[in-house]
Motif scaffolding. Structure first.
Motif: not given
Length: 296
Positions: A128-135, A270-291
């Motif tokens: 929920n708070h990372a500045e890069c994708p979290v798998v 959707s991300s919260q549900g996948l974190i708890h129930h997905s059958c494969c790894p999940v990558m969660i991405c948030r919008a950031h403005h770091r160039s």
């Protein structure tokens, strides 16, 4: 093959669990494809000493062995493995590291969705708070290296969805995997919802959405011409559709608004549900403005 929001290094949270070891194995395979180093991070409480405890060293040694065992024998020397034992709360330490990392990889959460609302889950907090994708590593069959299964990305036209699409293309290219872009819809999500809408022919609407996805991703298809992309418009709620897709995918990529577990339970996530129930790894991405320039 970086993205606009790219950092350096793949950080893997190590806590001694089998799930974390599988996460490290997966991260090693991806790191080799991306040419990135692996940072194995075991966070210890501030009251537990200076991080030189033999048991902590054993945890990291096991993780490094798992990493090197997962990488093709001829490519082991091409993966740099670094180890650290910082002090603090795991979610805060890992979130801080996300400011410079290309990716954070974690084992699966051990809390249920209900438990995540009433007590902290490090995996959910970092996602929920990372500045890069979290798998977050999830699997029904234990560790599986990257293979021919597709990378699936959820597309809804929002800013966070654009971030997910960008990282999905880059990851699919690195894994030499096909990419499936999925937009979901229900009657409630269209402007024609009403009593008469249940008798409407939705063919034109579906085709419009498919062409819209192609248009919105044209820049990525030009940037990653070797990625085989298919576009699907599915009727249903995004969490349900993507959970079904996770059964045959090697990775599901979604955007996240970073809602708290309680807020996600109220408005849906959707991300919260996948974190708890997905059958494969999940990558969660948030919008950031770091160039890209700022990232390096």
């Amino acid at each position: 093959m970086g993205t606009a929001n790219v950092g350096h290094g793949i950080v893997v949270g190590i806590d001694g669990s089998d799930s974390a070891l599988d996460a490290a194995r997966w991260a090693a395979c991806v790191a080799r494809r991306l040419g990135e180093p692996i940072d194995l991070v075991h966070v210890h409480p501030p009251t537990s000493g200076d991080g030189t405890d033999p048991s902590e060293e054993a945890v990291l040694t096991a993780a490094e062995a798992a990493v090197r065992g997962a990488v093709d024998r001829g490519a082991v020397d091409r993966v740099e493995v670094r180890r650290s034992t910082p002090s603090g709360k795991p979610d805060r330490v890992l979130t801080d590291l996300s400011r410079e990392a290309r990716m954070i990889v974690l084992g699966h959460t051990t809390t249920t969705e209900w438990e995540s609302m009433i007590r902290r889950s490090d995996v959910v907090s970092v996602a929920n708070h990372a500045e890069c994708p979290v798998v977050t590593w999830r699997s029904r069959d234990g560790f599986q290296p990257p293979d021919g299964r597709p990378v699936v990305v959820g597309v809804d036209g929002t800013e966070v969805s654009e971030s997910a699409v960008e990282h999905a293309f880059a990851t699919a290219a690195a894994l030499e995997a096909p990419l499936v872009a999925i937009h979901t819809w229900t009657e409630q999500s269209t402007l024609t919802y009403g009593e008469g809408s249940r008798f409407t022919d939705w063919t034109a609407y579906v085709e419009h959405r498919r062409e819209e996805m192609k248009s919105h991703t044209s820049g990525h298809t030009e940037r990653f011409p070797d990625v085989e992309v298919s576009y699907r418009v599915e009727r249903g709620k995004p969490d349900i559709v993507l959970l079904e897709e996770s059964k045959s995918a090697q990775l599901v990529v979604v955007g996240s608004h970073g809602r708290s577990p309680l807020a996600a339970a109220v408005v849906g996530s959707s991300s919260q549900g996948l974190i708890h129930h997905s059958c494969c790894p999940v990558m969660i991405c948030r919008a950031h403005h770091r160039s890209e320039t700022e990232a390096h």
